[in-house]
Write a protein that holds these residues in place. Structure first.
Motif, short mmCIF file in Angstrom:
data_model
loop_
_atom_site.label_atom_id
_atom_site.label_comp_id
_atom_site.label_asym_id
_atom_site.label_seq_id
_atom_site.Cartn_x
_atom_site.Cartn_y
_atom_site.Cartn_z
N HIS A 28 0.83 -1.20 0.00
CA HIS A 28 0.00 0.00 0.00
C HIS A 28 0.86 1.25 0.00
CE1 HIS A 28 -2.75 -3.12 1.17
NE2 HIS A 28 -3.72 -2.33 0.76
N SER A 141 9.48 -2.76 5.13
CA SER A 141 9.13 -1.35 4.91
C SER A 141 9.57 -0.45 6.06
CB SER A 141 7.61 -1.23 4.74
OG SER A 141 7.15 -2.18 3.82
N ASP A 142 9.58 -0.97 7.28
CA ASP A 142 9.94 -0.15 8.44
C ASP A 142 11.44 -0.11 8.71
OD1 ASP A 142 7.43 0.73 9.26
OD2 ASP A 142 7.11 -0.93 10.66
N TYR A 188 -3.52 -4.82 6.62
CA TYR A 188 -3.56 -4.11 5.33
C TYR A 188 -4.56 -4.75 4.37
CZ TYR A 188 0.32 -0.91 6.29
OH TYR A 188 1.11 0.09 6.80
C1 LIG Z 1 2.29 -1.06 9.91
C2 LIG Z 1 3.67 -0.46 9.81
O1 LIG Z 1 4.49 -0.97 10.84
C3 LIG Z 1 3.57 1.04 10.02
O2 LIG Z 1 4.81 1.65 10.22
C4 LIG Z 1 4.33 -0.74 8.47
O3 LIG Z 1 3.54 -0.21 7.42
C5 LIG Z 1 4.59 -2.21 8.23
O4 LIG Z 1 5.96 -2.34 8.11
P1 LIG Z 1 6.69 -3.79 8.06
O5 LIG Z 1 6.19 -4.64 9.17
O6 LIG Z 1 8.16 -3.50 7.95
O7 LIG Z 1 6.10 -4.33 6.73
P2 LIG Z 1 6.69 -5.40 5.69
O8 LIG Z 1 7.44 -6.45 6.42
O9 LIG Z 1 7.37 -4.66 4.59
O10 LIG Z 1 5.32 -5.98 5.17
C6 LIG Z 1 4.47 -6.78 5.95
C7 LIG Z 1 3.14 -6.89 5.24
O11 LIG Z 1 2.39 -5.67 5.41
C8 LIG Z 1 1.73 -5.30 4.22
N1 LIG Z 1 2.16 -3.94 3.83
C9 LIG Z 1 3.27 -3.37 4.40
C10 LIG Z 1 3.65 -2.10 4.05
C11 LIG Z 1 2.88 -1.41 3.07
N2 LIG Z 1 3.22 -0.18 2.69
N3 LIG Z 1 1.80 -1.99 2.52
C12 LIG Z 1 1.42 -3.25 2.89
O12 LIG Z 1 0.43 -3.76 2.38
C13 LIG Z 1 2.06 -6.35 3.18
O13 LIG Z 1 0.98 -7.24 3.17
C14 LIG Z 1 3.27 -7.08 3.74
O14 LIG Z 1 3.24 -8.43 3.42
#
Ligand SMILES: C[C@](O)(CO)[C@H](O)COP(=O)(O)OP(=O)(O)OC[C@H]1O[C@@H](n2ccc(N)nc2=O)[C@H](O)[C@@H]1O
Ligand SMILES: Nc1ncnc2c1ncn2[C@@H]1O[C@H](COP(=O)(O)OP(=O)(O)OP(=O)(O)O)[C@@H](O)[C@H]1O
Length: 315
Positions: A28, A141-142, A188
């Motif tokens: 997203h 992403s984080d 998400y």
């Molecule tokens: C919720 C937050 O922690 C807010 O800071 C982040 O957006 C998530 O960060 P994260 O855990 O590092 O995420 P990732 O490991 O990259 O992705 C985990 C899952 O979250 C969803 N995801 C994540 C980031 C994003 N911009 N869009 C998504 O849809 C995807 O389904 C992915 O499979």
């Protein structure tokens, strides 16, 4: 004799999280304001003289195998710099877990960022910040934010960062049911299914869409250190799905909001909830009120402070 390093890896909270649309890669498009806090994991990274990486962590919810994000970070370094791996060998990564797990506080991401920094030092790579950020973005992403820390506007998947001069006088009370985890992917996906029609249309083009993003007033409040406004302007789109699915998190949020403080919000994909406070005294008072209102042994409550650093070397 190779050095070992002990690194501090801070948790983050989301002061703002707006979902702008979906992306061709299945993720997203986001606009977030991210903030590092003083609740830190401590990682010790030790050269082990072996041709492998090993992870040690006592926390029962954290895997010690190849699925640990810290392990994945080490593996990415091996793949990216095979000659350095051949010269210097692997490392043992010991994680002292203080950040609640699967809480929306980016604990795993912070650990991964710390491993990138630690191996960069041990293998004497001398990577630049942009080089480290490119590696970080491949892990999650984080992770880029966890590396940089402080206060930042994050766009794209969350990996594109614009640092802002944050506030360092705010405190927070952070609460989480220890028996509850929320999957980020689930949050998400559920949001997409439920609220797809509220996305700003991709056809409008990025410029038009950017004008409709609502984070501006909060950025301004942060820059001008207007504590009360910061509290009022907190926002997280993922609350719409997580609070609906988990009524006890919604109730916790309600109780925290009523206990005073500047403002209350869920962090990231939850289920942790935080209340911003003007002072440590106010945070302690709110912590006490929440404990008295919710008599549940599974409820964890922490007090932390805003900080302006990402991964740092512990002295
Ligand atoms: C919720 C937050 O922690 C807010 O800071 C982040 O957006 C998530 O960060 P994260 O855990 O590092 O995420 P990732 O490991 O990259 O992705 C985990 C899952 O979250 C969803 N995801 C994540 C980031 C994003 N911009 N869009 C998504 O849809 C995807 O389904 C992915 O499979
Ligand atoms: N080093 C790690 N620390 C914590 N959890 C890890 C780690 N490596 C893998 N995991 C697994 O990842 C899952 C998510 O943990 P994490 O604490 O990073 O979530 P989070 O705080 O919700 O992350 P985010 O805010 O980035 O979405 C957990 O269920 C855990 O089993």
């Amino acid at each position: 004799m190779q050095h070992s390093y002990t690194l501090l890896a801070p948790a983050k909270i989301n002061l703002y999280l707006e979902i702008i649309g979906d992306r061709p890669d299945g993720f997203h498009e986001l606009v977030m304001i991210l903030q590092s806090i003083s609740l830190c994991d401590r990682l010790t990274i030790n050269p082990n003289g072996l041709e492998q990486f090993r992870v040690f962590c006592q926390h029962e919810q954290v895997p010690s195998d190849q699925t640990n994000l810290a392990y994945k970070a080490a593996k990415l370094m091996q793949l990216s710099f095979p000659q350095h791996f051949a010269n210097y060998g692997g490392v043992d990564i010991t994680i002292e877990k203080n950040i609640p797990v699967a809480a929306g506080l980016a604990g795993g991401s912070a650990n991964a960022a710390a491993v990138l920094v630690g191996i960069d030092l041990i293998w004497k790579l001398g990577l630049t910040i942009p080089e480290l950020q490119t590696l970080a973005a491949q892990l999650g992403s984080d992770v880029p934010f966890c590396l940089a820390g402080g206060t930042a506007i994050a766009t794209g998947r969350g990996e594109k960062l614009g640092k802002i001069k944050g506030v360092d006088h705010l405190w927070l009370v952070l609460a989480k049911y220890n028996n509850l985890e929320v999957s980020t992917a689930w949050a998400y996906q559920t949001y997409r299914l439920s609220f797809h029609d509220t996305y700003l249309s991709d056809r409008q083009g990025i410029e038009q869409r950017t004008k409709q993003i609502h984070s501006g007033p909060l950025v301004s409040a942060i820059i001008h250190k207007e504590s009360a406004k910061i509290g009022e302007l907190l926002h997280n789109d993922l609350e719409k799905v997580v609070l609906r699915e988990y009524p006890n998190v919604a109730q916790l949020r309600e109780i925290m909001q009523r206990s005073g403080g500047l403002g209350t919000m869920m962090s990231g994909s939850g289920p942790s909830v935080f209340t911003l406070c003007e002072s440590a005294e106010q945070a302690k008072q709110i912590q006490k009120t929440v404990f008295q209102s919710i008599n549940d042994p599974n409820l964890g409550i922490w007090i932390a402070q805003f900080i302006n650093t990402g991964i740092s070397i512990s002295t």
